[in-house]
Write a protein that holds these residues in place. Structure first.
Motif, PDB file in Angstrom:
ATOM      1  N   PHE A 139      28.447  41.171  49.191  1.00  0.00           N
ATOM      2  CA  PHE A 139      29.872  40.512  48.662  1.00  0.00           C
ATOM      3  C   PHE A 139      30.774  41.644  48.115  1.00  0.00           C
ATOM      4  O   PHE A 139      29.995  42.628  47.958  1.00  0.00           O
ATOM      5  CB  PHE A 139      29.516  39.278  48.066  1.00  0.00           C
ATOM      6  N   ALA A 140      31.983  41.406  48.047  1.00  0.00           N
ATOM      7  CA  ALA A 140      32.811  42.306  47.632  1.00  0.00           C
ATOM      8  C   ALA A 140      33.768  41.633  46.398  1.00  0.00           C
ATOM      9  O   ALA A 140      33.682  40.156  46.687  1.00  0.00           O
ATOM     10  CB  ALA A 140      33.928  42.885  48.490  1.00  0.00           C
ATOM     11  N   TRP A 141      34.383  42.351  45.512  1.00  0.00           N
ATOM     12  CA  TRP A 141      34.734  41.723  44.504  1.00  0.00           C
ATOM     13  C   TRP A 141      36.457  41.508  45.186  1.00  0.00           C
ATOM     14  O   TRP A 141      37.303  42.211  44.810  1.00  0.00           O
ATOM     15  CB  TRP A 141      34.959  42.295  43.088  1.00  0.00           C
ATOM     16  N   ASP A 142      36.634  40.453  45.853  1.00  0.00           N
ATOM     17  CA  ASP A 142      37.861  40.196  46.475  1.00  0.00           C
ATOM     18  C   ASP A 142      38.603  39.087  45.299  1.00  0.00           C
ATOM     19  O   ASP A 142      37.779  38.590  44.761  1.00  0.00           O
ATOM     20  CB  ASP A 142      38.048  39.900  47.961  1.00  0.00           C
ATOM     21  N   LYS A 143      39.722  38.609  45.974  1.00  0.00           N
ATOM     22  CA  LYS A 143      40.292  37.503  45.190  1.00  0.00           C
ATOM     23  C   LYS A 143      39.391  36.262  44.989  1.00  0.00           C
ATOM     24  O   LYS A 143      39.343  35.560  43.818  1.00  0.00           O
ATOM     25  CB  LYS A 143      41.681  37.195  45.612  1.00  0.00           C
ATOM     26  N   ALA A 144      38.988  35.851  46.075  1.00  0.00           N
ATOM     27  CA  ALA A 144      38.140  34.691  46.291  1.00  0.00           C
ATOM     28  C   ALA A 144      36.978  34.731  45.381  1.00  0.00           C
ATOM     29  O   ALA A 144      36.460  33.651  44.845  1.00  0.00           O
ATOM     30  CB  ALA A 144      37.967  34.325  47.567  1.00  0.00           C
ATOM     31  N   GLU A 145      36.384  35.784  45.513  1.00  0.00           N
ATOM     32  CA  GLU A 145      34.577  36.260  44.890  1.00  0.00           C
ATOM     33  C   GLU A 145      35.076  36.082  43.348  1.00  0.00           C
ATOM     34  O   GLU A 145      34.468  35.502  42.701  1.00  0.00           O
ATOM     35  CB  GLU A 145      33.916  37.340  45.325  1.00  0.00           C
ATOM     36  N   LEU A 146      36.379  36.872  42.880  1.00  0.00           N
ATOM     37  CA  LEU A 146      36.479  37.000  41.442  1.00  0.00           C
ATOM     38  C   LEU A 146      36.954  35.646  40.931  1.00  0.00           C
ATOM     39  O   LEU A 146      36.382  35.212  39.661  1.00  0.00           O
ATOM     40  CB  LEU A 146      37.598  38.149  41.355  1.00  0.00           C
ATOM     41  N   ASP A 147      37.532  34.874  41.622  1.00  0.00           N
ATOM     42  CA  ASP A 147      37.989  33.500  41.219  1.00  0.00           C
ATOM     43  C   ASP A 147      36.774  32.842  40.883  1.00  0.00           C
ATOM     44  O   ASP A 147      36.764  32.009  39.756  1.00  0.00           O
ATOM     45  CB  ASP A 147      38.985  33.002  42.160  1.00  0.00           C
ATOM     46  N   THR A 148      35.938  32.784  41.789  1.00  0.00           N
ATOM     47  CA  THR A 148      34.810  31.953  41.649  1.00  0.00           C
ATOM     48  C   THR A 148      33.556  32.405  40.647  1.00  0.00           C
ATOM     49  O   THR A 148      33.331  31.566  39.660  1.00  0.00           O
ATOM     50  CB  THR A 148      33.899  31.808  42.861  1.00  0.00           C
ATOM     51  N   TYR A 149      33.519  33.800  40.527  1.00  0.00           N
ATOM     52  CA  TYR A 149      32.992  34.275  39.321  1.00  0.00           C
ATOM     53  C   TYR A 149      33.342  34.010  37.771  1.00  0.00           C
ATOM     54  O   TYR A 149      32.922  33.450  37.043  1.00  0.00           O
ATOM     55  CB  TYR A 149      32.920  35.717  39.572  1.00  0.00           C
ATOM     56  N   LYS A 162      24.945  37.578  32.619  1.00  0.00           N
ATOM     57  CA  LYS A 162      24.788  38.337  31.247  1.00  0.00           C
ATOM     58  C   LYS A 162      26.357  37.478  30.549  1.00  0.00           C
ATOM     59  O   LYS A 162      26.513  37.453  29.334  1.00  0.00           O
ATOM     60  CB  LYS A 162      24.981  39.547  31.330  1.00  0.00           C
ATOM     61  N   MET A 163      27.150  37.478  31.516  1.00  0.00           N
ATOM     62  CA  MET A 163      28.634  36.915  31.181  1.00  0.00           C
ATOM     63  C   MET A 163      28.589  35.455  30.995  1.00  0.00           C
ATOM     64  O   MET A 163      28.472  34.674  32.066  1.00  0.00           O
ATOM     65  CB  MET A 163      29.536  37.365  32.151  1.00  0.00           C
ATOM     66  N   THR A 164      28.563  35.007  29.807  1.00  0.00           N
ATOM     67  CA  THR A 164      28.626  33.611  29.427  1.00  0.00           C
ATOM     68  C   THR A 164      30.251  32.979  29.274  1.00  0.00           C
ATOM     69  O   THR A 164      30.418  31.651  29.688  1.00  0.00           O
ATOM     70  CB  THR A 164      27.945  33.311  28.206  1.00  0.00           C
ATOM     71  N   PHE A 165      30.973  33.822  29.306  1.00  0.00           N
ATOM     72  CA  PHE A 165      32.396  33.458  29.152  1.00  0.00           C
ATOM     73  C   PHE A 165      33.121  32.770  30.487  1.00  0.00           C
ATOM     74  O   PHE A 165      32.680  33.292  31.603  1.00  0.00           O
ATOM     75  CB  PHE A 165      33.435  34.608  28.740  1.00  0.00           C
ATOM     76  N   LYS A 166      33.694  31.740  30.459  1.00  0.00           N
ATOM     77  CA  LYS A 166      34.348  31.170  31.657  1.00  0.00           C
ATOM     78  C   LYS A 166      35.902  31.246  31.413  1.00  0.00           C
ATOM     79  O   LYS A 166      36.441  31.040  30.359  1.00  0.00           O
ATOM     80  CB  LYS A 166      33.822  29.713  32.060  1.00  0.00           C
ATOM     81  N   LEU A 167      36.930  31.340  32.587  1.00  0.00           N
ATOM     82  CA  LEU A 167      37.862  31.156  32.565  1.00  0.00           C
ATOM     83  C   LEU A 167      38.490  30.006  33.348  1.00  0.00           C
ATOM     84  O   LEU A 167      38.554  30.077  34.494  1.00  0.00           O
ATOM     85  CB  LEU A 167      38.704  32.625  32.929  1.00  0.00           C
ATOM     86  N   PRO A 168      38.601  28.813  32.762  1.00  0.00           N
ATOM     87  CA  PRO A 168      38.839  27.440  33.285  1.00  0.00           C
ATOM     88  C   PRO A 168      40.181  27.079  33.971  1.00  0.00           C
ATOM     89  O   PRO A 168      40.176  26.707  35.199  1.00  0.00           O
ATOM     90  CB  PRO A 168      38.291  26.576  32.552  1.00  0.00           C
ATOM     91  N   LYS A 169      41.179  27.941  33.453  1.00  0.00           N
ATOM     92  CA  LYS A 169      42.408  27.658  34.175  1.00  0.00           C
ATOM     93  C   LYS A 169      42.895  28.703  35.381  1.00  0.00           C
ATOM     94  O   LYS A 169      42.611  29.796  35.419  1.00  0.00           O
ATOM     95  CB  LYS A 169      43.666  27.784  33.125  1.00  0.00           C
TER      96      LYS A 169
END
Length: 135
Positions: free
Chosen positions: A83-93, A113-120
């Motif tokens: 996969f590539a870090w495009d907008k859709a993949e970054l948004d889901t991640y 390892k990243m437990t932080f979520k960005l819900p908005k």
């Protein structure tokens, strides 16, 4: 002739407004990233890794590719599946990193390892715009 000038003016105005909104989103993305992500990530070219990898060039280097950073098995496994870090993949991640890796690897036990979520959604979009600017 008047109609053409009006349409041209309208298009120019829309492009100006669109560019202004994009600049505001970019500034907002930088502010969010530096206030919420900087404890674990750096953003400067050649910057040191912290708990998380340096994010400069993330959208161009590919997932799990920052030299010298020890990625989780889950992320490296997901990256090998492609996969590539495009907008859709970054948004889901950024919505839920562990769920993203579970979907990519098919392993219900995998954790990021990243437990932080960005819900908005608007904040994710702004951060992604900022990350895309780091080239």
């Amino acid at each position: 002739m008047i109609f053409r000038v009006s349409v041209t003016s309208l298009v120019a105005g829309l492009l100006f407004v669109s560019g202004s909104v994009m600049a505001q989103d970019l500034a907002a993305g930088e502010k969010i990233a530096k206030s919420r992500c900087a404890a674990c990530h750096s953003f400067d070219k050649g910057g040191a890794h912290k708990v998380g990898p340096n994010l400069f060039g993330i959208t161009t280097r590919g997932p799990a590719k920052a030299t010298g950073y020890a990625y989780s098995t889950g992320l490296t496994d997901a990256a090998t599946k492609g996969f590539a870090w495009d907008k859709a993949e970054l948004d889901t991640y950024l919505t839920d990193p562990s769920k993203f890796l579970e979907q990519k690897t098919g392993d219900a036990k995998v954790r990021s390892k990243m437990t932080f979520k960005l819900p908005k959604a608007d904040e994710r979009a702004a951060v992604i715009l900022y990350l895309e600017s780091l080239k």
